[in-house]
Motif scaffolding. Structure first.
Motif, PDB file in Angstrom:
ATOM      1  N   ILE A  50       3.080  -5.738 -17.194  1.00  0.00           N
ATOM      2  CA  ILE A  50       2.091  -5.909 -16.116  1.00  0.00           C
ATOM      3  C   ILE A  50       1.544  -4.576 -15.604  1.00  0.00           C
ATOM      4  N   GLN A  51       2.122  -3.461 -16.045  1.00  0.00           N
ATOM      5  CA  GLN A  51       1.772  -2.170 -15.448  1.00  0.00           C
ATOM      6  C   GLN A  51       0.289  -1.845 -15.581  1.00  0.00           C
ATOM      7  N   GLN A  52      -0.334  -2.190 -16.693  1.00  0.00           N
ATOM      8  CA  GLN A  52      -1.733  -1.848 -16.933  1.00  0.00           C
ATOM      9  C   GLN A  52      -2.689  -2.994 -16.581  1.00  0.00           C
ATOM     10  N   GLN A  53      -2.201  -3.974 -15.823  1.00  0.00           N
ATOM     11  CA  GLN A  53      -3.029  -5.144 -15.540  1.00  0.00           C
ATOM     12  C   GLN A  53      -3.492  -5.232 -14.091  1.00  0.00           C
ATOM     13  N   GLY A  54      -3.250  -4.164 -13.305  1.00  0.00           N
ATOM     14  CA  GLY A  54      -3.743  -4.143 -11.937  1.00  0.00           C
ATOM     15  C   GLY A  54      -2.860  -4.811 -10.923  1.00  0.00           C
ATOM     16  N   SER A  86       1.163 -13.498 -23.951  1.00  0.00           N
ATOM     17  CA  SER A  86       0.213 -14.609 -23.929  1.00  0.00           C
ATOM     18  C   SER A  86      -0.427 -14.678 -22.559  1.00  0.00           C
ATOM     19  N   GLU A  87      -1.613 -15.224 -22.525  1.00  0.00           N
ATOM     20  CA  GLU A  87      -2.332 -15.314 -21.259  1.00  0.00           C
ATOM     21  C   GLU A  87      -1.708 -16.368 -20.359  1.00  0.00           C
ATOM     22  N   THR A  88      -1.514 -15.989 -19.110  1.00  0.00           N
ATOM     23  CA  THR A  88      -0.974 -16.882 -18.095  1.00  0.00           C
ATOM     24  C   THR A  88      -1.944 -16.893 -16.920  1.00  0.00           C
ATOM     25  N   THR A  89      -2.334 -18.084 -16.492  1.00  0.00           N
ATOM     26  CA  THR A  89      -3.284 -18.219 -15.388  1.00  0.00           C
ATOM     27  C   THR A  89      -2.541 -18.667 -14.137  1.00  0.00           C
ATOM     28  N   LEU A  90      -2.736 -17.929 -13.058  1.00  0.00           N
ATOM     29  CA  LEU A  90      -1.999 -18.179 -11.820  1.00  0.00           C
ATOM     30  C   LEU A  90      -2.933 -18.244 -10.622  1.00  0.00           C
ATOM     31  N   GLU A  91      -2.513 -19.043  -9.641  1.00  0.00           N
ATOM     32  CA  GLU A  91      -3.035 -18.928  -8.281  1.00  0.00           C
ATOM     33  C   GLU A  91      -1.990 -18.150  -7.495  1.00  0.00           C
ATOM     34  N   CYS A  92      -2.371 -17.028  -6.901  1.00  0.00           N
ATOM     35  CA  CYS A  92      -1.399 -16.104  -6.301  1.00  0.00           C
ATOM     36  C   CYS A  92      -1.692 -15.844  -4.841  1.00  0.00           C
ATOM     37  N   SER A 127      -7.124 -18.439 -10.035  1.00  0.00           N
ATOM     38  CA  SER A 127      -7.354 -18.361 -11.488  1.00  0.00           C
ATOM     39  C   SER A 127      -7.261 -16.929 -11.994  1.00  0.00           C
ATOM     40  N   MET A 128      -6.194 -16.231 -11.580  1.00  0.00           N
ATOM     41  CA  MET A 128      -5.957 -14.872 -12.059  1.00  0.00           C
ATOM     42  C   MET A 128      -5.231 -14.950 -13.405  1.00  0.00           C
ATOM     43  N   THR A 129      -5.680 -14.146 -14.345  1.00  0.00           N
ATOM     44  CA  THR A 129      -5.110 -14.174 -15.687  1.00  0.00           C
ATOM     45  C   THR A 129      -4.284 -12.923 -15.935  1.00  0.00           C
ATOM     46  N   PHE A 130      -3.030 -13.131 -16.329  1.00  0.00           N
ATOM     47  CA  PHE A 130      -2.126 -12.039 -16.694  1.00  0.00           C
ATOM     48  C   PHE A 130      -1.611 -12.291 -18.102  1.00  0.00           C
ATOM     49  N   SER A 131      -1.233 -11.210 -18.756  1.00  0.00           N
ATOM     50  CA  SER A 131      -0.598 -11.325 -20.070  1.00  0.00           C
ATOM     51  C   SER A 131       0.894 -11.105 -19.889  1.00  0.00           C
ATOM     52  N   LEU A 132       1.694 -12.141 -20.173  1.00  0.00           N
ATOM     53  CA  LEU A 132       3.141 -12.083 -19.971  1.00  0.00           C
ATOM     54  C   LEU A 132       3.863 -12.378 -21.276  1.00  0.00           C
ATOM     55  N   ARG A 133       5.023 -11.750 -21.431  1.00  0.00           N
ATOM     56  CA  ARG A 133       5.896 -12.001 -22.569  1.00  0.00           C
ATOM     57  C   ARG A 133       7.076 -12.826 -22.048  1.00  0.00           C
TER      58      ARG A 133
END
Length: 340
Positions: free
Chosen positions: A171-175, A208-214, A194-200
């Protein structure tokens, strides 16, 4: 004093007597304390008879000394007083009333019990929440606690007790850290839809892309300073994927329904699917009846060379055909060993 234990007392004893003062002065103890003497008198008489002192701490008595019945607590001792002839002439009672202390302790214990129950309820709500929850502390956002949903979100890895960037390095380079810094500096919550993060989610899995409401909610200490962030997230990945899948199928149907050749259908289908999957290559192939080989009839490419023609399954290893038979995807991690 004496066998009748006549009461002689100082001013400090007066509040203990309540409305029994000044009647109590010069009266026998049994007459002054009819409600307490059945218990206390036994000890006083033993001291008068034997000369052995006693000690009692936080002893309850039900007394009527101020016009109403009340439970009062006392710490007291009985000691012999010797007369001029060396005999025991009386008993010295040193007494402290503990009622206020005991009541405060009871109120404290009741409050602590209520707080413990409240903490247990909060902890249970935290753990059972359908949202992913995590508490991050300090400028490095050390993971203090997470619930079951959060652990499912980030996969089976140890995160508690670690700085967030160490616990979830992708997550370090994803803001994400920058957003937390803004919340911590401003003291204002952040809400993202609908924030999209790439998580392992597993150690050997690609991101893989993960979509969250945060929601990132600042947490404050007793002085009102921000000392942590509560992370609240709802995983919308499957919902987003389902919506995208349904939209793609509708778009694909519209695009193919007016085509009149197999070649055009293969080429258009491969291109639309490749763009939908953000793939560098997407091909359409026909498999021989004996499942020995297949013909790639059309392929969509993005930044790589076209690859059409006839291929044998054995050229790709034994597991490709097996995956196709079982309707499972065939995933290649090493492109050097398996050139597509």
């Amino acid at each position: 004093w004496g066998q009748r234990m006549i009461n002689l007392y100082n001013d400090a004893y007066i509040p203990i007597l309540g409305m029994r003062h000044p009647f109590a002065f010069g009266r026998a103890a049994a007459e002054v304390w009819p409600d307490a003497w059945p218990t206390a008198g036994v000890q006083a008489e033993r001291v008068l008879a034997t000369g052995e002192p006693t000690w009692n701490e936080h002893v309850p008595f039900l007394l009527t000394r101020n016009g109403y019945s009340e439970e009062a607590y006392f710490t007291f001792s009985y000691s012999p007083i010797f007369d001029d002839h060396g005999g025991i002439g009386g008993v010295l009672c040193v007494c402290t009333e503990d009622t206020a202390q005991i009541r405060l302790e009871r109120e404290r214990d009741a409050l602590l019990k209520a707080l413990d129950a409240q903490r247990a309820q909060m902890a249970d709500a935290f753990e059972q929440s359908p949202a992913a929850l995590a508490i991050l502390r300090g400028p490095d956002y050390v993971v203090e606690s997470v619930n079951r949903r959060y652990q499912q979100l980030v996969g089976a890895r140890e995160v508690v007790g670690k700085p967030l960037a160490e616990a979830i390095p992708e997550i370090q380079q994803q803001g994400f850290i920058r957003l937390l810094d803004n919340v911590r500096a401003s003291g204002l919550p952040f809400t993202g839809e609908s924030m999209t993060f790439s998580l392992r989610r597993t150690p050997h899995e690609t991101v893989s892309e993960t979509t969250l409401e945060c929601v990132y909610q600042p947490m404050r200490d007793a002085e009102g300073k921000v000392n942590g962030v509560l992370v609240h997230g709802i995983d919308r990945t499957e919902q987003t994927r389902a919506q995208a899948h349904d939209s793609f199928l509708l778009m694909l149907e519209d695009a193919l329904q007016n085509l009149d050749s197999a070649e055009a259908i293969c080429e258009t289908g491969a291109e639309l699917l490749g763009r939908h999957l953000h793939a560098n290559r997407c091909a359409y192939a026909i498999v021989d009846p004996d499942e020995d080989a297949f013909d790639v009839r059309a392929d969509y490419v993005d930044g790589t060379a076209h690859l059409t023609g006839r291929f044998r399954f054995s050229d790709f290893g034994s597991d490709l055909l097996e995956c196709l038979r079982e309707n499972r995807p065939w995933v290649v991690q090493d492109l050097e060993a398996h050139a597509p």
